[in-house]
Write a protein that holds these residues in place. Structure first.
Motif, PDB file in Angstrom:
ATOM      1  N   ASP A 141      10.546  22.483   0.151  1.00 29.44           N
ATOM      2  CA  ASP A 141      11.060  23.846   0.251  1.00 29.44           C
ATOM      3  C   ASP A 141      11.492  24.308  -1.143  1.00 29.44           C
ATOM      4  OD1 ASP A 141      12.962  26.011   0.519  1.00 29.44           O
ATOM      5  OD2 ASP A 141      12.970  25.583   2.666  1.00 29.44           O
ATOM      6  N   PRO A 142      10.922  25.402  -1.673  1.00 25.49           N
ATOM      7  CA  PRO A 142      11.276  25.844  -3.033  1.00 25.49           C
ATOM      8  C   PRO A 142      12.737  26.234  -3.170  1.00 25.49           C
ATOM      9  CG  PRO A 142       9.882  27.459  -1.921  1.00 25.49           C
ATOM     10  CD  PRO A 142       9.865  26.240  -1.085  1.00 25.49           C
ATOM     11  N   ILE A 143      13.339  26.771  -2.098  1.00 28.08           N
ATOM     12  CA  ILE A 143      14.764  27.112  -2.171  1.00 28.08           C
ATOM     13  C   ILE A 143      15.591  25.842  -2.306  1.00 28.08           C
ATOM     14  CG2 ILE A 143      16.700  28.140  -0.917  1.00 28.08           C
ATOM     15  CD1 ILE A 143      14.768  30.089   0.337  1.00 28.08           C
ATOM     16  N   GLY A 144      15.197  24.794  -1.579  1.00 22.66           N
ATOM     17  CA  GLY A 144      15.887  23.515  -1.701  1.00 22.66           C
ATOM     18  C   GLY A 144      15.798  22.958  -3.106  1.00 22.66           C
ATOM     19  N   VAL A 145      14.633  23.117  -3.739  1.00 22.92           N
ATOM     20  CA  VAL A 145      14.454  22.658  -5.116  1.00 22.92           C
ATOM     21  C   VAL A 145      15.387  23.415  -6.056  1.00 22.92           C
ATOM     22  CG1 VAL A 145      12.832  22.588  -7.052  1.00 22.92           C
ATOM     23  CG2 VAL A 145      12.087  21.881  -4.764  1.00 22.92           C
ATOM     24  N   LEU A 146      15.458  24.743  -5.907  1.00 18.77           N
ATOM     25  CA  LEU A 146      16.328  25.556  -6.765  1.00 18.77           C
ATOM     26  C   LEU A 146      17.802  25.221  -6.547  1.00 18.77           C
ATOM     27  CD1 LEU A 146      14.565  29.046  -6.512  1.00 18.77           C
ATOM     28  CD2 LEU A 146      14.557  27.459  -8.455  1.00 18.77           C
ATOM     29  N   LEU A 147      18.173  24.973  -5.305  1.00 17.61           N
ATOM     30  CA  LEU A 147      19.558  24.593  -5.024  1.00 17.61           C
ATOM     31  C   LEU A 147      19.908  23.255  -5.678  1.00 17.61           C
ATOM     32  CD1 LEU A 147      19.770  25.631  -1.266  1.00 17.61           C
ATOM     33  CD2 LEU A 147      21.186  26.545  -3.112  1.00 17.61           C
ATOM     34  N   ALA A 148      18.977  22.294  -5.642  1.00 17.61           N
ATOM     35  CA  ALA A 148      19.218  20.992  -6.268  1.00 17.61           C
ATOM     36  C   ALA A 148      19.360  21.141  -7.778  1.00 17.61           C
ATOM     37  CB  ALA A 148      18.082  20.031  -5.925  1.00 17.61           C
ATOM     38  N   LEU A 149      18.543  22.003  -8.386  1.00 17.55           N
ATOM     39  CA  LEU A 149      18.665  22.248  -9.821  1.00 17.55           C
ATOM     40  C   LEU A 149      19.996  22.932 -10.144  1.00 17.55           C
ATOM     41  CD1 LEU A 149      15.024  23.438 -10.631  1.00 17.55           C
ATOM     42  CD2 LEU A 149      16.070  21.253 -11.266  1.00 17.55           C
ATOM     43  N   GLY A 150      20.437  23.843  -9.263  1.00 16.44           N
ATOM     44  CA  GLY A 150      21.741  24.475  -9.452  1.00 16.44           C
ATOM     45  C   GLY A 150      22.872  23.465  -9.355  1.00 16.44           C
ATOM     46  N   ALA A 151      22.741  22.520  -8.418  1.00 19.21           N
ATOM     47  CA  ALA A 151      23.736  21.452  -8.314  1.00 19.21           C
ATOM     48  C   ALA A 151      23.743  20.607  -9.579  1.00 19.21           C
ATOM     49  CB  ALA A 151      23.427  20.574  -7.098  1.00 19.21           C
ATOM     50  N   GLY A 152      22.558  20.444 -10.192  1.00 20.15           N
ATOM     51  CA  GLY A 152      22.483  19.699 -11.449  1.00 20.15           C
ATOM     52  C   GLY A 152      23.233  20.397 -12.565  1.00 20.15           C
ATOM     53  N   ALA A 153      23.146  21.727 -12.613  1.00 15.92           N
ATOM     54  CA  ALA A 153      23.897  22.476 -13.626  1.00 15.92           C
ATOM     55  C   ALA A 153      25.403  22.286 -13.428  1.00 15.92           C
ATOM     56  CB  ALA A 153      23.526  23.959 -13.553  1.00 15.92           C
ATOM     57  N   CYS A 154      25.837  22.287 -12.166  1.00 14.40           N
ATOM     58  CA  CYS A 154      27.255  22.036 -11.880  1.00 14.40           C
ATOM     59  C   CYS A 154      27.642  20.606 -12.260  1.00 14.40           C
ATOM     60  CB  CYS A 154      27.535  22.277 -10.399  1.00 14.40           C
ATOM     61  SG  CYS A 154      27.435  24.006  -9.885  1.00 14.40           S
ATOM     62  N   TRP A 155      26.722  19.672 -12.064  1.00 17.97           N
ATOM     63  CA  TRP A 155      26.982  18.275 -12.424  1.00 17.97           C
ATOM     64  C   TRP A 155      27.189  18.142 -13.930  1.00 17.97           C
ATOM     65  CZ3 TRP A 155      23.330  13.737 -10.535  1.00 17.97           C
ATOM     66  CH2 TRP A 155      23.994  12.519 -10.709  1.00 17.97           C
ATOM     67  N   ALA A 156      26.411  18.871 -14.712  1.00 26.23           N
ATOM     68  CA  ALA A 156      26.592  18.849 -16.165  1.00 26.23           C
ATOM     69  C   ALA A 156      27.993  19.332 -16.529  1.00 26.23           C
ATOM     70  CB  ALA A 156      25.525  19.717 -16.832  1.00 26.23           C
ATOM     71  N   GLY A 157      28.424  20.420 -15.890  1.00 28.27           N
ATOM     72  CA  GLY A 157      29.778  20.912 -16.142  1.00 28.27           C
ATOM     73  C   GLY A 157      30.832  19.923 -15.694  1.00 28.27           C
ATOM     74  N   TYR A 158      30.582  19.249 -14.580  1.00 27.67           N
ATOM     75  CA  TYR A 158      31.506  18.226 -14.080  1.00 27.67           C
ATOM     76  C   TYR A 158      31.708  17.117 -15.108  1.00 27.67           C
ATOM     77  CZ  TYR A 158      32.564  13.894 -11.518  1.00 27.67           C
ATOM     78  OH  TYR A 158      33.087  12.697 -11.116  1.00 27.67           O
ATOM     79  N   ILE A 159      30.615  16.693 -15.745  1.00 26.97           N
ATOM     80  CA  ILE A 159      30.703  15.629 -16.748  1.00 26.97           C
ATOM     81  C   ILE A 159      31.494  16.093 -17.966  1.00 26.97           C
ATOM     82  CG2 ILE A 159      29.368  14.232 -18.378  1.00 26.97           C
ATOM     83  CD1 ILE A 159      27.124  14.200 -16.278  1.00 26.97           C
ATOM     84  N   LEU A 160      31.118  17.250 -18.492  1.00 21.73           N
ATOM     85  CA  LEU A 160      31.734  17.735 -19.726  1.00 21.73           C
ATOM     86  C   LEU A 160      33.215  18.050 -19.542  1.00 21.73           C
ATOM     87  CD1 LEU A 160      28.833  20.046 -20.956  1.00 21.73           C
ATOM     88  CD2 LEU A 160      29.445  17.785 -21.834  1.00 21.73           C
ATOM     89  N   PHE A 161      33.543  18.780 -18.476  1.00 18.14           N
ATOM     90  CA  PHE A 161      34.943  19.152 -18.268  1.00 18.14           C
ATOM     91  C   PHE A 161      35.743  18.012 -17.654  1.00 18.14           C
ATOM     92  CE2 PHE A 161      32.949  23.288 -18.746  1.00 18.14           C
ATOM     93  CZ  PHE A 161      33.863  23.932 -19.568  1.00 18.14           C
ATOM     94  N   GLY A 162      35.058  17.078 -16.956  1.00 18.43           N
ATOM     95  CA  GLY A 162      35.737  15.886 -16.472  1.00 18.43           C
ATOM     96  C   GLY A 162      36.197  15.011 -17.627  1.00 18.43           C
ATOM     97  N   LYS A 163      35.367  14.885 -18.647  1.00 16.40           N
ATOM     98  CA  LYS A 163      35.734  14.124 -19.835  1.00 16.40           C
ATOM     99  C   LYS A 163      36.919  14.773 -20.538  1.00 16.40           C
ATOM    100  CE  LYS A 163      35.063  11.148 -23.269  1.00 16.40           C
ATOM    101  NZ  LYS A 163      35.288   9.702 -23.101  1.00 16.40           N
ATOM    102  N   LYS A 164      36.857  16.089 -20.677  1.00 11.60           N
ATOM    103  CA  LYS A 164      37.933  16.816 -21.356  1.00 11.60           C
ATOM    104  C   LYS A 164      39.234  16.756 -20.561  1.00 11.60           C
ATOM    105  CE  LYS A 164      38.879  21.299 -23.531  1.00 11.60           C
ATOM    106  NZ  LYS A 164      38.337  22.655 -23.798  1.00 11.60           N
ATOM    107  N   THR A 174      43.590  13.463 -12.422  1.00 14.16           N
ATOM    108  CA  THR A 174      42.632  14.524 -12.728  1.00 14.16           C
ATOM    109  C   THR A 174      41.646  14.719 -11.584  1.00 14.16           C
ATOM    110  OG1 THR A 174      42.795  14.066 -15.098  1.00 14.16           O
ATOM    111  CG2 THR A 174      40.855  15.283 -14.352  1.00 14.16           C
ATOM    112  N   VAL A 175      41.140  13.621 -11.030  1.00 13.23           N
ATOM    113  CA  VAL A 175      40.212  13.709  -9.910  1.00 13.23           C
ATOM    114  C   VAL A 175      40.891  14.344  -8.702  1.00 13.23           C
ATOM    115  CG1 VAL A 175      38.798  12.405  -8.288  1.00 13.23           C
ATOM    116  CG2 VAL A 175      38.835  11.745 -10.682  1.00 13.23           C
ATOM    117  N   ALA A 176      42.130  13.947  -8.435  1.00 11.02           N
ATOM    118  CA  ALA A 176      42.860  14.502  -7.305  1.00 11.02           C
ATOM    119  C   ALA A 176      43.061  16.005  -7.460  1.00 11.02           C
ATOM    120  CB  ALA A 176      44.211  13.800  -7.157  1.00 11.02           C
ATOM    121  N   LEU A 177      43.407  16.447  -8.659  1.00 13.38           N
ATOM    122  CA  LEU A 177      43.595  17.872  -8.904  1.00 13.38           C
ATOM    123  C   LEU A 177      42.268  18.627  -8.787  1.00 13.38           C
ATOM    124  CD1 LEU A 177      46.088  17.775 -11.925  1.00 13.38           C
ATOM    125  CD2 LEU A 177      46.582  18.519  -9.584  1.00 13.38           C
ATOM    126  N   GLY A 178      41.217  18.071  -9.389  1.00 10.91           N
ATOM    127  CA  GLY A 178      39.914  18.718  -9.318  1.00 10.91           C
ATOM    128  C   GLY A 178      39.407  18.808  -7.898  1.00 10.91           C
TER     129      GLY A 178
END
Length: 283
Positions: A141-164, A174-178
């Motif tokens: 499903d192409p919508i499913g593919v786009l949603l997974a890629l969008g989740a990947g963009a959020c994952w990148a932010g999770y890594i960068l801001f999780g480190k910070k 930090t995990v509890a607050l997030g």
């Protein structure tokens, strides 16, 4: 890459996190017909936030600066709900492979060497191998593919801001607050969408299990890992995630992937492993 004691400990934490989170995702997908992705997300984030707050009591050490913590929580919530909506449409292994483009991008964009563009090519080839499936009536499903890629963009932010965020204090806090921020934003969405179905006492134990396996335990382990390795190293070492997800999908959900789908997953893994091998080599 220097394999000191802290790095080995961080790797073990990541491996355990990947196994538990994909097992939890497999269980979560079985709840979609009953409470939908929104309700399953509400279970996951709600119970995870409750458990983490009881364990770490984040009110004891609130961060001096909330900006990065709030963005970390929003990325965490976005990653969860977009990934579940993707899983409703595509197999677990494919979803994780596409979502994994986020952390892989963090690793590759952190590099200044031209040779690392080779690994970008491998990742792109992996995605392109899925395109014939998207054009097939019975394919992805192409919508499913786009949603997974969008989740990947959020994952990148999770890594960068999780480190910070993790550098400001205790990783567990930090995990509890997030997680609490993500729950505040998305649990109401699940409640409005699914209503009293979420109060089914046959489903609540599964919801608690999903919260523990998919979020509370693995995110705590990942935060420990983030504190013991750089963001690039964290992204690189998670290269096993798509394979673990595909195996979990096969064993728990009975999702059988085609040769080209396995090859697409392999391309993403090669991209990450190649980046890992060249990560600390001189230019």
């Amino acid at each position: 890459m220097v394999f000191n004691r802290d790095f080995v400990f961080a790797f073990i934490c990541l491996l355990c996190a990947m196994i538990t989170i994909q097992s939890g995702a497999s269980i979560a997908k079985q709840l979609f017909p009953l409470v939908g992705p929104e309700g399953t997300t509400a279970y996951r984030l709600g119970f995870s936030a409750l458990i983490l707050c009881l364990v770490f009591r984040p009110w004891r050490q609130l961060p001096a600066q909330w900006g990065s913590v709030i963005i970390y929580g929003l990325c965490l919530g976005g990653m969860n709900i977009m990934f579940y909506f993707a899983l409703e449409r595509i197999p677990l292994g494919i979803g994780v492979a596409l979502e994994f483009t986020g952390p892989l991008a963090v690793a590759l964009f952190s590099s200044k060497r031209k040779r690392d563009y080779l690994w970008v090519v491998f990742a792109i080839v992996g995605i392109l191998l899925l395109l014939p499936d998207m054009s097939n009536v019975n394919g992805l499903d192409p919508i499913g593919v786009l949603l997974a890629l969008g989740a990947g963009a959020c994952w990148a932010g999770y890594i960068l801001f999780g480190k910070k965020s993790g550098n400001q204090g205790s990783g567990g806090i930090t995990v509890a607050l997030g997680m609490s921020i993500a729950a505040i934003c998305l649990v109401p969405v699940g409640v409005v969408s699914q209503g009293s179905a979420l109060l089914n006492w046959d489903l609540i134990p599964l919801g608690i299990m999903i919260g523990v396996l998919s979020s509370a335990l693995p995110y705590s382990l990942e935060m420990v890992a983030l504190r013991n390795m750089p963001a690039q190293g964290f992204s690189i070492m998670m290269s096993l995630e798509p394979a673990i997800a595909a195996i979990a999908g096969l064993l728990i959900l009975g999702e059988i992937l085609s040769f080209w789908q396995w090859l697409a997953i392999l391309m993403v893994i090669i991209a990450s492993l190649g980046s890992s091998i060249t990560a600390k080599q001189p230019s």
